[in-house]
Write a protein that holds these residues in place. Structure first.
Motif, mmCIF file in Angstrom:
data_model
loop_
_atom_site.group_PDB
_atom_site.id
_atom_site.type_symbol
_atom_site.label_atom_id
_atom_site.label_comp_id
_atom_site.label_asym_id
_atom_site.label_seq_id
_atom_site.Cartn_x
_atom_site.Cartn_y
_atom_site.Cartn_z
ATOM 1 N N ARG A 141 8.568 -10.653 -13.421
ATOM 2 C CA ARG A 141 7.138 -10.491 -13.142
ATOM 3 C C ARG A 141 7.058 -9.379 -12.114
ATOM 4 O O ARG A 141 7.675 -9.452 -11.054
ATOM 5 N N VAL A 142 6.292 -8.337 -12.456
ATOM 6 C CA VAL A 142 6.260 -7.118 -11.643
ATOM 7 C C VAL A 142 4.859 -6.921 -11.083
ATOM 8 O O VAL A 142 3.868 -7.118 -11.785
ATOM 9 N N SER A 143 4.795 -6.520 -9.829
ATOM 10 C CA SER A 143 3.535 -6.164 -9.179
ATOM 11 C C SER A 143 3.677 -4.730 -8.664
ATOM 12 O O SER A 143 4.609 -4.427 -7.926
ATOM 13 N N VAL A 144 2.756 -3.863 -9.078
ATOM 14 C CA VAL A 144 2.813 -2.448 -8.709
ATOM 15 C C VAL A 144 1.532 -2.079 -7.973
ATOM 16 O O VAL A 144 0.432 -2.418 -8.419
ATOM 17 N N ARG A 147 1.358 -0.012 -16.765
ATOM 18 C CA ARG A 147 1.872 -1.260 -17.340
ATOM 19 C C ARG A 147 2.883 -0.995 -18.455
ATOM 20 O O ARG A 147 3.967 -1.572 -18.475
ATOM 21 N N GLY A 148 2.511 -0.128 -19.370
ATOM 22 C CA GLY A 148 3.389 0.163 -20.502
ATOM 23 C C GLY A 148 4.694 0.811 -20.088
ATOM 24 O O GLY A 148 5.778 0.429 -20.558
ATOM 25 N N VAL A 188 11.864 -1.054 -17.414
ATOM 26 C CA VAL A 188 12.609 -2.205 -16.889
ATOM 27 C C VAL A 188 13.387 -2.879 -18.015
ATOM 28 O O VAL A 188 14.567 -3.200 -17.862
ATOM 29 N N GLU A 189 12.732 -3.066 -19.163
ATOM 30 C CA GLU A 189 13.428 -3.706 -20.288
ATOM 31 C C GLU A 189 14.577 -2.849 -20.793
ATOM 32 O O GLU A 189 15.651 -3.362 -21.103
ATOM 33 N N THR A 190 14.381 -1.531 -20.834
ATOM 34 C CA THR A 190 15.419 -0.634 -21.334
ATOM 35 C C THR A 190 16.571 -0.469 -20.349
ATOM 36 O O THR A 190 17.733 -0.584 -20.731
ATOM 37 N N LEU A 191 16.268 -0.199 -19.098
ATOM 38 C CA LEU A 191 17.315 0.112 -18.118
ATOM 39 C C LEU A 191 17.996 -1.122 -17.535
ATOM 40 O O LEU A 191 19.193 -1.092 -17.245
ATOM 41 N N ALA A 192 17.258 -2.198 -17.332
ATOM 42 C CA ALA A 192 17.837 -3.378 -16.694
ATOM 43 C C ALA A 192 18.160 -4.490 -17.702
ATOM 44 O O ALA A 192 18.872 -5.429 -17.366
ATOM 45 N N GLY A 193 17.603 -4.383 -18.904
ATOM 46 C CA GLY A 193 17.845 -5.420 -19.895
ATOM 47 C C GLY A 193 17.168 -6.734 -19.554
ATOM 48 O O GLY A 193 17.613 -7.802 -19.939
ATOM 49 N N ILE A 194 16.072 -6.639 -18.810
ATOM 50 C CA ILE A 194 15.329 -7.825 -18.382
ATOM 51 C C ILE A 194 13.963 -7.820 -19.067
ATOM 52 O O ILE A 194 13.254 -6.821 -19.049
ATOM 53 N N GLU A 195 13.600 -8.938 -19.661
ATOM 54 C CA GLU A 195 12.308 -9.062 -20.325
ATOM 55 C C GLU A 195 11.197 -9.113 -19.276
ATOM 56 O O GLU A 195 11.332 -9.794 -18.253
ATOM 57 N N VAL A 196 10.122 -8.377 -19.502
ATOM 58 C CA VAL A 196 9.009 -8.330 -18.558
ATOM 59 C C VAL A 196 7.826 -9.081 -19.161
ATOM 60 O O VAL A 196 7.299 -8.682 -20.188
ATOM 61 N N HIS A 197 7.433 -10.176 -18.511
ATOM 62 C CA HIS A 197 6.315 -10.973 -19.002
ATOM 63 C C HIS A 197 4.986 -10.539 -18.415
ATOM 64 O O HIS A 197 3.954 -10.765 -19.028
ATOM 65 N N GLU A 198 5.014 -9.941 -17.232
ATOM 66 C CA GLU A 198 3.759 -9.592 -16.571
ATOM 67 C C GLU A 198 3.945 -8.350 -15.710
ATOM 68 O O GLU A 198 4.931 -8.238 -14.986
ATOM 69 N N VAL A 199 2.992 -7.428 -15.814
ATOM 70 C CA VAL A 199 2.936 -6.284 -14.908
ATOM 71 C C VAL A 199 1.524 -6.253 -14.335
ATOM 72 O O VAL A 199 0.561 -5.971 -15.048
#
Length: 119
Positions: A58-61, A79-80, A86-97
């Motif tokens: 969960r990301v807050s910018v 957001r996009g 994050v999904e590409t570089l860290a391999g972590i699914e992002v549910h919320e930005v």
């Protein structure tokens, strides 16, 4: 003498890779900077905070934008881009930005601030 073949080791048996939240936050902040049209002259670059739990982020910018601008389009682009990077570089699914617009900068208000006046 016959050579024995070793069985390949599965991914789970090799160990795990953990990426710190602060590293994911840096990726998110950089991605937000790439997404905004421009960082305002007197503004701060985008900043991010991240909470990762079980490979889900969960990301807050926080961003500052020039005025006038299409705020909705800029936030959608942030957001996009953040989700993709994050999904590409860290391999972590992002549910919320969550994108927070902290300040809108205009040439008119910057000029007034230099003289010490508030309107």
């Amino acid at each position: 003498m016959v050579a024995q073949r070793e069985e390949p080791v599965g991914a789970a048996a090799r160990g795990a890779t953990t990426i710190a939240d602060r590293v994911v936050a840096k990726i998110a902040a950089r991605a937000a900077r790439e997404a905004v049209d421009a960082v305002p002259k007197d503004g701060r670059p985008p900043q991010a905070s991240v909470v990762v739990h079980r490979d889900v982020a969960r990301v807050s910018v926080s961003v500052e934008l020039d005025y006038p601008t299409d705020v909705g389009r800029q936030c959608g682009a942030v957001r996009g881009r953040v989700r993709h990077r994050v999904e590409t570089l860290a391999g972590i699914e992002v549910h919320e930005v969550a994108v927070h617009v902290e300040r809108l900068h205009s040439a008119h208000t910057a000029h007034d601030r230099k003289r010490g006046r508030l309107k």
